[in-house]
Design an enzyme around this catalytic site. Structure first.
Site, mmCIF file in Angstrom:
data_model
loop_
_atom_site.group_PDB
_atom_site.id
_atom_site.type_symbol
_atom_site.label_atom_id
_atom_site.label_comp_id
_atom_site.label_asym_id
_atom_site.label_seq_id
_atom_site.Cartn_x
_atom_site.Cartn_y
_atom_site.Cartn_z
ATOM 1 N N GLU A 223 11.525 -130.701 -70.815
ATOM 2 C CA GLU A 223 10.698 -131.728 -71.470
ATOM 3 C C GLU A 223 10.133 -131.194 -72.793
ATOM 4 O OE1 GLU A 223 10.568 -130.743 -68.344
ATOM 5 O OE2 GLU A 223 9.881 -132.309 -66.968
ATOM 6 N N GLU A 363 -0.563 -127.423 -57.070
ATOM 7 C CA GLU A 363 0.561 -126.536 -57.371
ATOM 8 C C GLU A 363 0.297 -125.149 -56.788
ATOM 9 O OE1 GLU A 363 3.443 -126.615 -61.058
ATOM 10 O OE2 GLU A 363 1.807 -125.252 -61.547
HETATM 11 O O1 F6P Z 1 7.288 -127.055 -63.387
HETATM 12 C C1 F6P Z 1 6.062 -126.496 -63.179
HETATM 13 C C2 F6P Z 1 5.704 -125.539 -64.261
HETATM 14 O O2 F6P Z 1 6.441 -124.389 -64.146
HETATM 15 C C3 F6P Z 1 4.229 -125.255 -64.263
HETATM 16 O O3 F6P Z 1 3.876 -124.273 -63.390
HETATM 17 C C4 F6P Z 1 3.985 -124.939 -65.690
HETATM 18 O O4 F6P Z 1 2.644 -125.043 -66.004
HETATM 19 C C5 F6P Z 1 4.830 -125.994 -66.355
HETATM 20 O O5 F6P Z 1 5.961 -126.100 -65.525
HETATM 21 C C6 F6P Z 1 5.227 -125.722 -67.758
HETATM 22 O O6 F6P Z 1 5.955 -124.531 -67.880
HETATM 23 P P1 F6P Z 1 6.137 -123.829 -69.270
HETATM 24 O O7 F6P Z 1 4.801 -123.491 -69.804
HETATM 25 O O8 F6P Z 1 6.952 -122.606 -68.981
HETATM 26 O O9 F6P Z 1 6.868 -124.772 -70.185
#
Ligand code: F6P
Length: 559
Positions: A223, A363
């Site tokens: 994303e 979480e």
């Molecule tokens: O999908 C969950 C997660 O890994 C969370 O623990 C984390 O805060 C979020 O996605 C975003 O991850 P990143 O900071 O690595 O983009």
């Protein structure tokens, strides 16, 4: 050696659970109103303070025997050695082999905190202090105009692109610290991969005056990566490729991936894997907070969290706010069987606090396998939800007062306001206290009938309507009251809940610091994505998913 060092003491833990269960059975009373009748001053006994911050848990069915049993449970589950290991920087996140040393980010270099890593030991306080100094210098340059956009215009907006811990913490804290006085740089948060978010950014913001922060611990999150590339394209279309260096900064542990994205090294703020995503707002991931609210506010927030760290680390369990908050939660989930938990902050500045807590609590502790690899013996994290009070009163509080499930509530309130409308604040506070009182007290059928009779309502109508106006009462709540919601107390409040979560994880015997449960969906989304393309052959999914994909493709108008 203290008996707690036998970590965890399984026999003593099992006995403590048994004692707790017995304390929820007759002849022991779990009627909170009866507890108040027996001891009208129980508010003093069943509350705890740290400076101006009070946690009142007297409106729960906890008496001295329950409190003692909960502390025995915590001791036998090894809370003291766990807490020591946490602050020593041991790799308490055992399934990922990492420490959970976010505390090093808030207590300065002199704290001397370290963190074990796969390859040795980090001087966590030193590393954190260096990175914070770099952030501070960057913030100062943006604020004094010595760092400007590619066209020479000063930055007026900061766009944080991130999701989960790289979004919820900064968003929540930025609102908490800027809603009263307004921001220095206007913050904007882009998290969801729904393209509407980026379309709105493009509509609302001027690329020439926007500083873009790509916040991603791993720098691999789909994303965030999609949104970051969209923002880059938007900026390049307006200002040219050369502007990227000036307008982008990255906040990440994955410095190689950041370099590939093309962000210049002076604009890269790193942190280590001993800072978990949902604990990262204190790290460079909090850069948007400092840019929007100013460095003094960000630093005060760190100080508030450090004050809570020190309290958690040193206070005896009986006076320890995070420990007590955690134990009351365990009583509710595991002994009383309440599977949801509501958080109502009577302060608009905390309007995103429940969303932040949803990630922090669920979480962290939404786990069903213990650290020993076996299914847990007791229910773990409840469903956490909330909204600002009083708004919640006009939506879901109906269910909390009269629904079939009992849902404990945390009421969060400050005694002083910062908006110059003391009357409005008194009304707000009256609602907070009244909600807790109503949940406790309830209203009997006799009271309802008498009230209706006094208003001259007919007997027929009383018979018909009165049962619907009855409140069972005896519904528990905790009130968290402090002097003022400022940057310091915001930091303290967040750290209170962080440590609550860690305590609960320890007692439940689970790892609060990993999040394997989010992985499967990510992998399946990756597998599924090609199946949505026009003309793609049918994928190998379950019957429902196959049918939905086929229907989606039939409905979709795509070239
Ligand atoms: O999908 C969950 C997660 O890994 C969370 O623990 C984390 O805060 C979020 O996605 C975003 O991850 P990143 O900071 O690595 O983009």
């Amino acid at each position: 050696m203290p008996h707690e060092a036998q970590y965890p003491n399984k026999l003593a833990t099992a006995q403590a659970w048994q004692t707790l269960q017995s304390l929820a059975q007759p002849p022991h009373s779990t009627d909170i109103r009866a507890l108040f009748e027996a001891d009208p001053s129980r508010a003093a006994r069943f509350s705890a303070r740290l400076d101006d911050l009070t946690i009142d848990f007297s409106k729960t069915a906890i008496d001295q025997a329950v409190l003692d049993a909960l502390q025995t449970l915590a001791r036998s589950a090894g809370l003291s050695p766990f807490r020591d290991r946490l602050f020593e920087g041991a790799r308490v996140n055992e399934t990922e082999g990492r420490a959970a040393m976010h505390m090093a980010l808030r207590d300065g270099r002199a704290a001397g905190l370290g963190a074990d890593t796969a390859t040795g030991r980090d001087d966590a306080s030193g590393i954190a202090a260096d990175e914070l100094a770099k952030m501070q210098a960057f913030v100062a340059r943006v604020h004094d105009g010595s760092l400007v956009g590619a066209t020479g215009l000063r930055f007026t907006h900061v766009l944080n692109i991130g999701i989960g811990g790289s979004d919820l913490g900064p968003l929540m804290a930025t609102e908490a610290l800027t809603l009263a006085d307004g921001p220095i740089l206007h913050p904007r948060f882009l998290s969801n991969v729904d393209g509407l978010g980026m379309a709105a950014v493009a509509r609302d913001l001027n690329p020439a005056t926007t500083l873009v922060l790509v916040a991603s611990k791993t720098f691999t999150t789909q994303e965030t990566s999609t949104n970051a590339h969209a923002a880059r394209a938007w900026l390049v279309a307006a200002l040219g490729e050369a502007a990227v260096g000036q307008h982008f900064a990255a906040l990440s542990t994955n410095l190689d991936a950041v370099a590939k994205f093309g962000i210049k090294p002076e604009h890269v703020f790193g942190f280590r894997d001993w800072v978990g995503g949902r604990f990262s707002l204190w790290s460079p991931v909090g850069l948007s907070i400092a840019l929007a609210a100013g460095w003094p506010a960000f630093a005060a927030m760190l100080k508030g969290a450090a004050a809570m760290d020190e309290h958690f680390r040193s206070a005896p369990f009986a006076e320890n706010l995070p420990v007590l908050l955690a134990l009351v939660g365990i009583w509710h989930v595991d002994v009383c069987g309440y599977r949801a938990h509501c958080v109502l902050a009577y302060d608009d500045r905390l309007r995103r606090f429940p969303a932040f807590l949803q990630q922090l609590e669920m979480e962290s502790n939404g786990k069903s396998v213990g650290l020993d690899g076996h299914p847990v013996q007791h229910p773990t994290c409840p469903v956490v939800f909330g909204e600002p009070g009083t708004n919640a009163q006009h939506s879901f509080m109906q269910l909390v007062h009269q629904g079939t499930s009992v849902i404990p509530v945390d009421f969060i309130l400050a005694a002083n306001q910062d908006h110059g409308s003391p009357d409005a604040h008194r009304i707000l506070a009256a609602h907070a206290f009244a909600q807790a009182e109503a949940l406790l007290r309830g209203k009997t059928l006799a009271e309802v009938e008498a009230e209706m009779r006094a208003r001259g309502v007919s007997d027929a109508e009383i018979t018909f309507v009165a049962p619907h106006r009855v409140f069972s009462g005896n519904r528990p709540s905790i009130t968290i009251l402090q002097s003022r919601l400022d940057a310091f107390s915001v930091g303290r409040l967040i750290a209170l809940y962080e440590h609550k979560v860690a305590v609960q994880g320890c007692v439940w015997g689970i790892n609060s610091f990993d999040q394997w449960g989010v992985e499967l969906g990510k992998v399946l989304a990756g597998n599924l994505l090609p199946d949505l393309a026009p003309g793609a052959p049918p994928g190998a999914h379950d019957g429902s998913t196959n049918a939905l994909i086929a229907r989606f493709r039939a409905l979709r108008q795509e070239a």
